[in-house]
Design a protein around this motif. Structure first.
Motif, PDB file in Angstrom:
ATOM      1  N   UNK A   1       4.194  33.479  23.996  1.00 53.06           N
ATOM      2  CA  UNK A   1       5.458  33.246  24.681  1.00 53.06           C
ATOM      3  C   UNK A   1       5.241  32.894  26.141  1.00 53.06           C
ATOM      4  N   UNK A   2       4.163  33.469  26.736  1.00 57.29           N
ATOM      5  CA  UNK A   2       3.912  33.200  28.133  1.00 57.29           C
ATOM      6  C   UNK A   2       3.537  31.766  28.399  1.00 57.29           C
ATOM      7  N   UNK A   3       3.136  31.000  27.361  1.00 59.45           N
ATOM      8  CA  UNK A   3       2.735  29.612  27.532  1.00 59.45           C
ATOM      9  C   UNK A   3       3.850  28.619  27.187  1.00 59.45           C
ATOM     10  N   UNK A   4       5.057  29.122  26.904  1.00 58.29           N
ATOM     11  CA  UNK A   4       6.160  28.225  26.576  1.00 58.29           C
ATOM     12  C   UNK A   4       6.454  27.326  27.761  1.00 58.29           C
ATOM     13  N   UNK A   5       6.728  26.019  27.505  1.00 55.21           N
ATOM     14  CA  UNK A   5       7.029  25.115  28.627  1.00 55.21           C
ATOM     15  C   UNK A   5       8.326  25.507  29.312  1.00 55.21           C
ATOM     16  N   UNK A   6       8.379  25.274  30.620  1.00 51.38           N
ATOM     17  CA  UNK A   6       9.600  25.554  31.382  1.00 51.38           C
ATOM     18  C   UNK A   6      10.543  24.370  31.235  1.00 51.38           C
ATOM     19  N   UNK A   7      11.764  24.650  30.809  1.00 50.98           N
ATOM     20  CA  UNK A   7      12.742  23.577  30.626  1.00 50.98           C
ATOM     21  C   UNK A   7      13.079  22.955  31.973  1.00 50.98           C
ATOM     22  N   UNK A   8      13.160  21.618  32.003  1.00 52.86           N
ATOM     23  CA  UNK A   8      13.539  20.925  33.228  1.00 52.86           C
ATOM     24  C   UNK A   8      14.991  21.246  33.559  1.00 52.86           C
ATOM     25  N   UNK A   9      15.305  21.416  34.833  1.00 56.75           N
ATOM     26  CA  UNK A   9      16.705  21.704  35.187  1.00 56.75           C
ATOM     27  C   UNK A   9      17.621  20.550  34.814  1.00 56.75           C
ATOM     28  N   UNK A  10      18.855  20.899  34.474  1.00 55.83           N
ATOM     29  CA  UNK A  10      19.831  19.858  34.130  1.00 55.83           C
ATOM     30  C   UNK A  10      20.186  19.073  35.384  1.00 55.83           C
ATOM     31  N   UNK A  11      20.492  17.764  35.228  1.00 55.53           N
ATOM     32  CA  UNK A  11      20.891  16.966  36.395  1.00 55.53           C
ATOM     33  C   UNK A  11      22.165  17.512  37.020  1.00 55.53           C
ATOM     34  N   UNK A  12      22.282  17.328  38.337  1.00 60.11           N
ATOM     35  CA  UNK A  12      23.446  17.840  39.061  1.00 60.11           C
ATOM     36  C   UNK A  12      24.707  17.042  38.744  1.00 60.11           C
ATOM     37  N   UNK A  13      24.545  15.767  38.367  1.00 60.84           N
ATOM     38  CA  UNK A  13      25.677  14.912  38.037  1.00 60.84           C
ATOM     39  C   UNK A  13      25.433  14.277  36.676  1.00 60.84           C
ATOM     40  N   UNK A  14      26.493  13.886  35.957  1.00 63.47           N
ATOM     41  CA  UNK A  14      26.297  13.225  34.667  1.00 63.47           C
ATOM     42  C   UNK A  14      25.492  11.938  34.818  1.00 63.47           C
ATOM     43  N   UNK A  15      24.375  11.831  34.095  1.00 65.37           N
ATOM     44  CA  UNK A  15      23.508  10.650  34.159  1.00 65.37           C
ATOM     45  C   UNK A  15      23.942   9.650  33.090  1.00 65.37           C
ATOM     46  N   UNK A  16      24.229   8.430  33.511  1.00 64.83           N
ATOM     47  CA  UNK A  16      24.645   7.363  32.599  1.00 64.83           C
ATOM     48  C   UNK A  16      23.453   6.535  32.134  1.00 64.83           C
ATOM     49  N   UNK A  17      22.446   6.405  33.010  1.00 69.55           N
ATOM     50  CA  UNK A  17      21.248   5.625  32.678  1.00 69.55           C
ATOM     51  C   UNK A  17      20.154   6.028  33.656  1.00 69.55           C
ATOM     52  N   UNK A  18      18.912   6.117  33.151  1.00 68.51           N
ATOM     53  CA  UNK A  18      17.795   6.400  34.042  1.00 68.51           C
ATOM     54  C   UNK A  18      16.508   5.850  33.452  1.00 68.51           C
ATOM     55  N   UNK A  19      15.705   5.214  34.294  1.00 74.26           N
ATOM     56  CA  UNK A  19      14.335   4.859  33.949  1.00 74.26           C
ATOM     57  C   UNK A  19      13.497   5.002  35.221  1.00 74.26           C
ATOM     58  N   UNK A  20      12.316   4.442  35.239  1.00 74.34           N
ATOM     59  CA  UNK A  20      11.442   4.609  36.403  1.00 74.34           C
ATOM     60  C   UNK A  20      11.946   3.880  37.648  1.00 74.34           C
ATOM     61  N   UNK A  21      12.884   2.964  37.466  1.00 77.73           N
ATOM     62  CA  UNK A  21      13.328   2.111  38.563  1.00 77.73           C
ATOM     63  C   UNK A  21      14.769   2.371  38.998  1.00 77.73           C
ATOM     64  N   UNK A  22      15.608   2.857  38.081  1.00 79.78           N
ATOM     65  CA  UNK A  22      17.047   2.951  38.322  1.00 79.78           C
ATOM     66  C   UNK A  22      17.590   4.317  37.928  1.00 79.78           C
ATOM     67  N   UNK A  23      18.696   4.682  38.560  1.00 79.15           N
ATOM     68  CA  UNK A  23      19.435   5.887  38.198  1.00 79.15           C
ATOM     69  C   UNK A  23      20.920   5.587  38.348  1.00 79.15           C
ATOM     70  N   UNK A  24      21.660   5.719  37.251  1.00 80.39           N
ATOM     71  CA  UNK A  24      23.112   5.540  37.273  1.00 80.39           C
ATOM     72  C   UNK A  24      23.771   6.869  36.935  1.00 80.39           C
ATOM     73  N   UNK A  25      24.717   7.269  37.767  1.00 83.87           N
ATOM     74  CA  UNK A  25      25.396   8.547  37.580  1.00 83.87           C
ATOM     75  C   UNK A  25      26.887   8.361  37.804  1.00 83.87           C
TER      76      UNK A  25
END
Length: 249
Positions: A1-25
């Protein structure tokens, strides 16, 4: 159990699209697009903090502002995550190949069910309001938009709007000039109503060529299910996209 991955925090705003270049919210109504002298929270700062937290990035995070929404306006907003993407998106904005569709709820209904409005707007920065003129006057900038009535309900109309120019308060001022002020927009002549909220203007769609892949990217955001948006059906908002379609659709 100690090696379980830590969940990434949820985005602060609703994400409509995201890739390495763009972020739409979804920008919440009432938030600044970028920092100003008030020091209040703005979209760029919020998204930098959000990306640092979600991806555990040390140091500075890049978020490029390529277009703005007036403070009272909510809806889809697209940001660049690299300087190259920001430069290319800014060029799309300058060349008017960055396509945006808005929906608004207005009092009454325009005389023509669809049309083009052309005025000249002069901004009073001290009062943060623009005046509308029907011919060129000193310090005024040309303002052009296309609109179409999508639906009517109880003395209000749902309007689809495409801007051909991007002026401060443009939709608010031009719709008020033809006798159809936006609901809750007291600054431009809307009547007082009980339980006032944010003005009824929403960035519902963005269309642009991806700055890296060059593929056409379309992003949609539905308005909240609150007054006065709740008076209209989901199908009405979808139909708005077909009445005034974005380029590439």
């Amino acid at each position: 159990m100690g090696n379980d991955p830590i969940a990434a925090p949820a985005p602060l705003l609703p994400v409509l699209y995201e890739d390495n270049h763009l972020l739409a919210v979804i920008k919440p109504p009432g938030m600044l697009s970028q920092a100003d002298e008030t020091g209040e929270m703005d979209m760029v700062t919020l998204l930098k903090d959000d990306l640092k937290a979600r991806y555990q990035k040390p140091g500075n995070v890049y978020v490029g502002l390529v277009h703005r929404l007036d403070r009272p306006v909510g809806g889809a907003m697209l940001f660049a995550k690299t300087s190259k993407a920001a430069s290319r998106l800014s060029e799309s904005v300058r060349s008017r190949s960055f396509d945006k569709l808005y929906v608004a709820v207005v009092h009454g209904s325009p005389e023509a069910a669809a049309g083009r409005l052309r005025h000249f707007l002069r901004k009073d920065a001290g009062r943060n309001i623009v005046s509308v003129h029907h011919k060129q006057v000193p310090d005024a900038k040309e303002a052009i938009l296309d609109y179409a009535v999508v639906a009517k309900q109880g003395g209000l109309s749902l309007i689809a709007v495409k801007l051909l120019t991007g002026r401060s308060h443009q939709i608010r001022a031009q719709m008020a000039e033809i006798g159809c002020p936006l609901v809750y927009d007291r600054k431009y002549g809307a009547p007082a109503v009980q339980g006032e909220q944010d003005i009824a203007l929403w960035s519902t769609s963005i269309g642009v060529a991806h700055p890296v892949t060059k593929e056409w990217l379309t992003i949609h955001a539905q308005p909240p299910k609150t007054e006065p948006w709740s008076r209209f059906r989901d199908d009405d908002f979808i139909r708005a996209r077909s009445i005034l379609p974005l380029e590439g659709m």
